[in-house]
Design an enzyme around this catalytic site. Structure first.
Site, mmCIF file in Angstrom:
data_model
loop_
_atom_site.group_PDB
_atom_site.id
_atom_site.type_symbol
_atom_site.label_atom_id
_atom_site.label_comp_id
_atom_site.label_asym_id
_atom_site.label_seq_id
_atom_site.Cartn_x
_atom_site.Cartn_y
_atom_site.Cartn_z
ATOM 1 N N THR A 7 -4.154 -0.778 -5.370
ATOM 2 C CA THR A 7 -4.681 -2.131 -4.906
ATOM 3 C C THR A 7 -6.270 -1.690 -4.925
ATOM 4 O O THR A 7 -6.487 -0.053 -5.041
ATOM 5 C CB THR A 7 -4.294 -1.958 -3.214
ATOM 6 O OG1 THR A 7 -4.048 -2.854 -2.948
ATOM 7 C CG2 THR A 7 -4.228 -1.185 -2.969
ATOM 8 N N HIS A 8 -6.731 -2.662 -4.782
ATOM 9 C CA HIS A 8 -8.574 -2.203 -4.196
ATOM 10 C C HIS A 8 -8.814 -2.604 -2.798
ATOM 11 O O HIS A 8 -9.693 -3.218 -2.169
ATOM 12 C CB HIS A 8 -9.601 -3.128 -5.126
ATOM 13 C CG HIS A 8 -8.898 -2.397 -6.419
ATOM 14 N ND1 HIS A 8 -8.221 -2.857 -7.606
ATOM 15 C CD2 HIS A 8 -10.343 -1.411 -7.049
ATOM 16 C CE1 HIS A 8 -8.838 -1.756 -9.175
ATOM 17 N NE2 HIS A 8 -9.906 -1.207 -8.642
ATOM 18 N N GLY A 11 -7.328 -2.373 3.075
ATOM 19 C CA GLY A 11 -6.522 -2.686 4.477
ATOM 20 C C GLY A 11 -5.157 -2.209 3.682
ATOM 21 O O GLY A 11 -4.290 -0.941 4.706
ATOM 22 N N LYS A 12 -4.763 -2.181 2.631
ATOM 23 C CA LYS A 12 -3.787 -2.162 2.456
ATOM 24 C C LYS A 12 -3.348 -0.675 1.833
ATOM 25 O O LYS A 12 -1.913 -0.055 1.526
ATOM 26 C CB LYS A 12 -3.181 -2.789 1.158
ATOM 27 C CG LYS A 12 -2.837 -4.124 0.777
ATOM 28 C CD LYS A 12 -2.328 -4.290 -0.495
ATOM 29 C CE LYS A 12 -2.005 -5.962 -0.881
ATOM 30 N NZ LYS A 12 -1.723 -6.685 -2.212
ATOM 31 N N ASP A 68 1.600 -7.071 -4.314
ATOM 32 C CA ASP A 68 1.261 -8.280 -3.745
ATOM 33 C C ASP A 68 1.939 -9.465 -2.883
ATOM 34 O O ASP A 68 3.067 -9.291 -2.962
ATOM 35 C CB ASP A 68 1.476 -8.993 -4.818
ATOM 36 C CG ASP A 68 0.572 -10.013 -5.652
ATOM 37 O OD1 ASP A 68 -0.451 -9.854 -5.829
ATOM 38 O OD2 ASP A 68 0.635 -11.293 -4.970
ATOM 39 N N GLY A 151 -7.218 -9.047 7.102
ATOM 40 C CA GLY A 151 -6.617 -10.622 6.463
ATOM 41 C C GLY A 151 -5.805 -10.991 7.424
ATOM 42 O O GLY A 151 -6.870 -11.009 8.572
ATOM 43 N N LYS A 173 3.037 -1.547 13.609
ATOM 44 C CA LYS A 173 2.981 -2.517 12.503
ATOM 45 C C LYS A 173 3.791 -2.280 11.413
ATOM 46 O O LYS A 173 4.743 -3.383 10.645
ATOM 47 C CB LYS A 173 1.736 -2.699 12.078
ATOM 48 C CG LYS A 173 1.855 -4.064 10.941
ATOM 49 C CD LYS A 173 0.315 -4.228 10.267
ATOM 50 C CE LYS A 173 0.951 -5.687 9.243
ATOM 51 N NZ LYS A 173 -0.737 -5.729 8.170
ATOM 52 N N HIS A 186 6.267 -7.199 6.817
ATOM 53 C CA HIS A 186 6.537 -6.702 5.194
ATOM 54 C C HIS A 186 6.513 -6.293 4.080
ATOM 55 O O HIS A 186 7.483 -6.090 3.586
ATOM 56 C CB HIS A 186 6.167 -8.660 5.109
ATOM 57 C CG HIS A 186 4.858 -8.903 4.789
ATOM 58 N ND1 HIS A 186 4.110 -8.185 6.161
ATOM 59 C CD2 HIS A 186 3.998 -8.216 4.001
ATOM 60 C CE1 HIS A 186 2.522 -7.680 5.564
ATOM 61 N NE2 HIS A 186 2.125 -8.408 4.545
HETATM 62 P P1 ITT Z 1 -5.378 -6.190 -4.614
HETATM 63 O O1 ITT Z 1 -4.869 -6.963 -5.275
HETATM 64 O O2 ITT Z 1 -6.293 -5.100 -4.775
HETATM 65 O O3 ITT Z 1 -4.150 -5.527 -3.947
HETATM 66 P P2 ITT Z 1 -5.791 -7.955 -2.606
HETATM 67 O O4 ITT Z 1 -6.861 -8.163 -0.993
HETATM 68 O O5 ITT Z 1 -6.040 -8.699 -3.678
HETATM 69 O O6 ITT Z 1 -5.874 -7.049 -3.353
HETATM 70 P P3 ITT Z 1 -3.806 -10.048 -2.726
HETATM 71 O O7 ITT Z 1 -4.025 -10.636 -4.203
HETATM 72 O O8 ITT Z 1 -1.555 -8.967 -2.757
HETATM 73 O O9 ITT Z 1 -4.473 -8.733 -2.874
HETATM 74 O O10 ITT Z 1 -3.423 -10.937 -2.201
HETATM 75 C C1 ITT Z 1 -3.168 -10.820 -0.498
HETATM 76 C C2 ITT Z 1 -3.277 -11.143 0.324
HETATM 77 O O11 ITT Z 1 -2.317 -11.490 1.455
HETATM 78 C C3 ITT Z 1 -4.490 -9.728 1.298
HETATM 79 O O12 ITT Z 1 -5.927 -10.002 0.614
HETATM 80 C C4 ITT Z 1 -4.098 -10.449 2.704
HETATM 81 O O13 ITT Z 1 -5.245 -11.549 3.630
HETATM 82 C C5 ITT Z 1 -3.130 -11.207 2.903
HETATM 83 N N1 ITT Z 1 -2.083 -10.119 3.636
HETATM 84 C C6 ITT Z 1 -0.916 -9.947 2.761
HETATM 85 N N2 ITT Z 1 -0.467 -8.968 4.001
HETATM 86 C C7 ITT Z 1 -1.270 -8.997 4.672
HETATM 87 C C8 ITT Z 1 -0.796 -8.170 5.676
HETATM 88 O O14 ITT Z 1 -0.267 -6.584 6.245
HETATM 89 N N3 ITT Z 1 -1.850 -8.459 7.478
HETATM 90 C C9 ITT Z 1 -2.800 -9.774 6.788
HETATM 91 N N4 ITT Z 1 -3.120 -10.112 5.906
HETATM 92 C C10 ITT Z 1 -1.989 -9.371 4.596
#
Ligand code: ITT
Length: 203
Positions: A7-8, A11-12, A68, A151, A173, A186
């Site tokens: 991941t980039h 937060g994740k 994702d 996010g 969380k 999730h």
């Molecule tokens: P990577 O693909 O590099 O992992 P990304 O931010 O682009 O990073 P995604 O394509 O999976 O990741 O986008 C998911 C978005 O959904 C993320 O940017 C958040 O805004 C939102 N999201 C996912 N999980 C969340 C969480 O636990 N809390 C709040 N927002 C979340």
């Protein structure tokens, strides 16, 4: 063993590192390895997670995890969903993205504020093998509150809580009770199913 967290998203990355910590697996991020960010061309969360995990596993020669995820709003027919990151734009303006959800709900005269987060978690090995695990958490959308998480967290109040994910500690969380397998978010729920299939239980 050593694994890549593909991941980039900062937060994740924090959450995925903490989820892996009890297993004693050394984790390096895609950013630390300077791995390129593949284009997310899938039409489902599971496809995009596989694209990211496979790209990282093939480039690094190590097993790789990718998540994702997104926020699906019932009254918006599941939007932003797969486009949750894209709704914030290149400047990652999630206040703007949350305001857009509120305004789209108003525009439609929506009465339901139901929404859920989805996480598709894929582990890929360098030989191209993949396994998929999914987690969801249901709740209501509210006026954004709190600074915790990332996010869309400030506008999501999970069922059974008065507080939003923006007001809930990271421990609450995405912490996991490994005895019962209970988890709230999730991502943590997807990780519990992955861990029970692929990792030796901690403790
Ligand atoms: P990577 O693909 O590099 O992992 P990304 O931010 O682009 O990073 P995604 O394509 O999976 O990741 O986008 C998911 C978005 O959904 C993320 O940017 C958040 O805004 C939102 N999201 C996912 N999980 C969340 C969480 O636990 N809390 C709040 N927002 C979340």
């Amino acid at each position: 063993g050593k694994v890549v967290i593909a991941t980039h998203n900062a937060g994740k990355l924090v959450e995925m590192r903490e989820l892996l910590a009890p297993f004693g697996v050394e984790a390096v991020s895609a950013g630390e390895l300077n791995l390129p960010e593949p284009e997310e061309t899938g039409t489902m969360f599971s496809e995009n997670a596989a694209i990211k995990a496979l790209a990282a596993a093939e480039a690094s020669g190590l097993p790789a995890f990718a998540d994702d995820s997104g926020l699906c709003v019932d009254a918006l027919d599941g939007a932003p969903g797969l486009f949750s990151a894209r709704w914030a734009g290149p400047s990652k303006d999630f206040s703007g993205a949350m305001a857009r959800i509120a305004s789209e709900l108003d525009k439609r005269g929506a009465t339901s504020r139901r929404a859920h987060f989805v996480s598709a978690l894929v582990i890929a090995w360098p030989d191209g093998h993949t396994e998929l695990f999914e987690g969801r958490v249901f709740g209501d959308l509210v006026e954004p509150r709190g600074q915790a998480g990332f996010g869309y967290d400030p506008m999501f109040r999970p069922d059974g809580f008065e507080r939003t994910f923006g007001e809930i500690s990271s421990e609450e969380k995405h912490g996991v009770d490994w005895q019962s397998g209970n988890a709230l978010s999730h991502r943590a729920r997807a990780f519990v199913t992955l861990a029970s299939a692929c990792l030796r239980r901690p403790g």
